[in-house]
Design an enzyme around this catalytic site. Structure first.
Site, short mmCIF file in Angstrom:
data_model
loop_
_atom_site.label_atom_id
_atom_site.label_comp_id
_atom_site.label_asym_id
_atom_site.label_seq_id
_atom_site.Cartn_x
_atom_site.Cartn_y
_atom_site.Cartn_z
N CYS A 144 13.85 10.30 6.98
CA CYS A 144 14.08 9.76 8.13
C CYS A 144 15.50 9.85 8.63
O CYS A 144 15.71 10.07 10.07
CB CYS A 144 13.34 8.21 8.30
SG CYS A 144 14.26 7.14 6.94
N GLY B 79 6.98 4.53 8.25
CA GLY B 79 6.32 6.21 8.23
C GLY B 79 6.41 6.59 9.79
O GLY B 79 7.40 6.29 10.20
N SER B 80 5.45 7.26 9.84
CA SER B 80 5.74 7.84 11.28
C SER B 80 5.50 6.95 12.64
O SER B 80 4.63 6.06 12.61
CB SER B 80 4.41 9.25 11.37
OG SER B 80 3.25 8.67 11.38
N LYS C 266 0.86 -1.10 -0.03
CA LYS C 266 -0.05 0.01 -0.15
C LYS C 266 1.09 1.22 0.04
O LYS C 266 1.56 1.85 0.96
CB LYS C 266 -1.06 0.04 1.30
CG LYS C 266 -2.05 0.92 1.22
CD LYS C 266 -2.52 1.53 2.33
CE LYS C 266 -1.92 2.69 2.76
NZ LYS C 266 -1.53 3.95 2.07
N GLY D 115 2.74 3.71 13.11
CA GLY D 115 3.60 2.75 13.37
C GLY D 115 2.71 1.93 14.84
O GLY D 115 2.76 0.92 14.70
N GLU E 219 9.87 0.59 10.56
CA GLU E 219 10.85 1.83 10.38
C GLU E 219 10.26 3.18 10.43
O GLU E 219 9.31 3.58 9.72
CB GLU E 219 11.42 1.53 8.81
CG GLU E 219 12.21 0.36 8.48
CD GLU E 219 13.22 0.32 9.13
OE1 GLU E 219 14.06 1.10 9.58
OE2 GLU E 219 13.99 -0.91 8.84
N GLU F 124 10.20 15.44 15.07
CA GLU F 124 10.64 15.30 13.66
C GLU F 124 9.88 16.47 12.75
O GLU F 124 8.53 16.39 12.85
CB GLU F 124 10.30 14.03 13.41
CG GLU F 124 10.86 13.58 11.93
CD GLU F 124 10.63 12.30 11.65
OE1 GLU F 124 9.45 11.87 11.78
OE2 GLU F 124 11.37 11.54 10.94
P1 NAD Z 1 2.63 8.10 7.70
O1 NAD Z 1 2.61 7.61 9.15
O2 NAD Z 1 1.36 9.24 7.86
O3 NAD Z 1 2.09 7.16 6.60
C1 NAD Z 1 2.80 6.10 6.14
C2 NAD Z 1 1.84 5.00 5.64
O4 NAD Z 1 0.81 4.83 6.40
C3 NAD Z 1 0.78 5.73 4.33
O5 NAD Z 1 1.01 4.67 3.42
C4 NAD Z 1 -0.39 5.85 4.79
O6 NAD Z 1 -1.42 6.04 4.05
C5 NAD Z 1 -0.46 4.82 5.81
N1 NAD Z 1 -1.31 4.92 7.12
C6 NAD Z 1 -1.81 6.08 7.67
N2 NAD Z 1 -2.61 5.66 8.61
C7 NAD Z 1 -2.51 4.17 8.88
C8 NAD Z 1 -3.23 3.43 9.72
N3 NAD Z 1 -3.99 3.78 10.62
N4 NAD Z 1 -2.85 2.17 9.39
C9 NAD Z 1 -2.03 1.64 8.60
N5 NAD Z 1 -1.67 2.28 7.74
C10 NAD Z 1 -1.85 3.87 7.78
O7 NAD Z 1 3.86 8.63 7.36
P2 NAD Z 1 4.32 9.65 6.26
O8 NAD Z 1 3.60 10.84 6.67
O9 NAD Z 1 3.79 9.07 4.83
O10 NAD Z 1 5.86 9.48 6.09
C11 NAD Z 1 6.63 10.18 6.78
C12 NAD Z 1 7.34 9.39 7.99
O11 NAD Z 1 7.82 8.15 7.76
C13 NAD Z 1 8.40 10.12 8.95
O12 NAD Z 1 8.14 10.10 10.23
C14 NAD Z 1 9.37 9.53 8.69
O13 NAD Z 1 10.77 9.54 9.60
C15 NAD Z 1 9.09 8.16 8.29
N6 NAD Z 1 10.12 7.31 7.69
C16 NAD Z 1 10.85 6.54 8.13
C17 NAD Z 1 11.65 5.71 7.21
C18 NAD Z 1 12.54 4.62 7.98
O14 NAD Z 1 13.06 3.89 7.22
N7 NAD Z 1 12.88 4.44 9.21
C19 NAD Z 1 11.86 5.93 5.89
C20 NAD Z 1 11.07 6.86 5.32
C21 NAD Z 1 10.11 7.40 6.10
#
Ligand code: NAD
Length: 398
Positions: free
Chosen positions: A201, A145-146, A93, A150, A167, A297
């Site tokens: 990140c 993601g965030s 996704k 997570g 991650e 962040e």
């Molecule tokens: P986000 O957490 O908002 O979204 C990430 C993904 O999760 C998207 O596909 C989103 O549609 C989906 N999502 C949203 N709500 C959800 C839920 N309740 N259940 C399941 N999936 C859901 O993050 P973002 O704004 O897309 O990305 C930015 C964040 O990602 C930052 O915090 C960044 O540090 C982190 N990040 C980490 C790494 C790593 O490898 N550690 C790499 C890239 C980004």
């Protein structure tokens, strides 16, 4: 390669050259993990003369992969390639603002002969994300993601006892010791925080700088920040826009917060007067590690510069956040650099560089930055489970 880089640059906003480099990385993940396909060996474990023990490494089944918008295809490939090589099928996704390159990847897989149903893409936002992370037919989950999302994914996964790799975010320290080469340090830290408009990140979010070289470092990093060209990705500038309106507003809010907290805005902070979400490289000095701009962040091109007086204080500042993704140290004294590197709480530490490591090296977080490792051989452990088979070799053994 150019077509898909163009798609990525248009969809995400990043400069074409950076998009092209991401697509090359994505291709490399497939190349690298393909080489592992016939090396996923089990073991024979000595358990005495009466029996033989073998372990085999088996796929989980369906790997659910939830992807953010900052490196859409390279993070997709980072999960899909090892999952497939381990024998799983995948349901990916992508993020709602950047789905196009993952859809293109599915076409490429189909053209390459991957059977139907092995690589699946589900587009949309939180709703399909929740559906995927709570689905009883998903056997393993990878989320990038965030931290807050997570946590939600981990809670969903707990209901079905599904293993997760997380991650998450970072607030990464770049420690600049008094003997550092300041030209090098300012080059790497500018690259570390302004690449991809800071939407990384593992960005160099906090420069933690010795007081004796603090002013000179600030002058140098400001000069670098002010040399960046900004524009749409297709014009291939040094820096593109932020990805979407809500995120743009959030980054601008942090600039306001920094000013209100009493940090000094050295450069940037004002959006460009044109269509699009363009914020120039922004540098705050006189930052205290307790400020929100040092703790949270921002995920934008905003560097905070924090002074320190001795090594212990530098390490205390570096580790004084809830994250532990990456960190770095700049020093001409390798013994000192390695001592500091050993004490930084992070999954990856860079010495006299930033964004070190590559496809082949494990990547992941400590503390709230995540669980498990992606990249390298170690990532395969997330997509394989071990079975132990015991064989009776002695008829009298009953
Ligand atoms: P986000 O957490 O908002 O979204 C990430 C993904 O999760 C998207 O596909 C989103 O549609 C989906 N999502 C949203 N709500 C959800 C839920 N309740 N259940 C399941 N999936 C859901 O993050 P973002 O704004 O897309 O990305 C930015 C964040 O990602 C930052 O915090 C960044 O540090 C982190 N990040 C980490 C790494 C790593 O490898 N550690 C790499 C890239 C980004």
């Amino acid at each position: 390669m150019s077509t898909i880089a163009t798609i990525e640059s248009h969809d995400q906003g990043k400069p074409f050259t950076q998009a092209r480099s991401d697509i090359e990385d994505a291709a490399r993940y497939f190349e690298y993990y393909a080489g592992a396909a016939d090396k996923l060996e089990g073991e024979s474990i000595p358990v005495g003369k009466k029996s033989l023990n073998l372990t085999t490494r088996e796929p989980y089944g369906v790997s659910g992969q939830i992807i953010p918008w900052n490196f859409p295809l390279s993070i997709t490939a980072r999960g899909v390639a090892p999952a497939l090589v381990a024998g799983n099928t995948v349901v990916v996704k992508p993020a709602p603002t950047t789905p196009l390159s993952a859809l293109r990847l599915a076409d490429i897989c189909s053209d390459a002969g991957v059977p139907d149903g092995v690589v699946n893409i589900v587009t949309g936002g939180a709703e399909p994300g929740v559906a995927l992370s709570s689905h009883t037919s998903v056997d393993q989950l990878t989320f990038t993601g965030s931290v807050s999302t997570g946590e939600a994914v981990m809670q969903s996964a707990a209901e079905t006892i599904t293993p997760v790799t997380l991650e998450l975010g970072g607030k990464n320290p770049a420690i600049v010791m008094s003997d550092a080469d300041l030209d090098d340090a300012s080059f790497w830290i500018a690259k570390g925080i302004f690449t991809n408009a800071g939407q990384i990140c593992s960005a160099a979010d906090r420069a933690v700088v010795h007081e004796s070289i603090y002013d000179e470092f600030v002058d140098r990093i400001v000069a670098r920040a002010e040399s960046y060209t900004l524009g749409p990705g297709k014009e291939d500038p040094d820096m593109g826009p932020l990805n979407h309106a809500e995120h743009f507003e959030s980054v601008l809010d942090y600039v306001e917060i920094g000013i209100n907290e009493g940090a000094t805005l050295e450069t940037g902070g004002e959006p460009l007067d044109r269509d699009g979400y363009f914020l120039p490289p922004t540098v705050f000095s006189d930052v205290d590690n307790d400020m929100r701009i040092a703790q949270e962040e921002i995920f934008g091109p905003v560097l905070t510069v924090i002074p320190f007086s001795d090594r212990e204080e530098a390490i205390e500042i570096a580790n004084g956040v809830e994250f532990g993704l990456t960190g770095g140290v700049f020093s001409r004294d390798i013994t000192q650099a390695l001592n500091v590197a050993r004490n930084i709480e992070a999954g990856s530490v860079y010495v006299n560089e930033w964004f070190g490591g590559s496809i082949e090296t494990p990547f992941g977080g400590t503390k709230k930055s995540g669980i498990g490792r992606e990249k390298g051989f170690e990532a395969l452990d997330s997509y394989l489970q071990t079975k132990s088979i015991s064989v009776n070799l002695d008829k009298r053994n009953r």
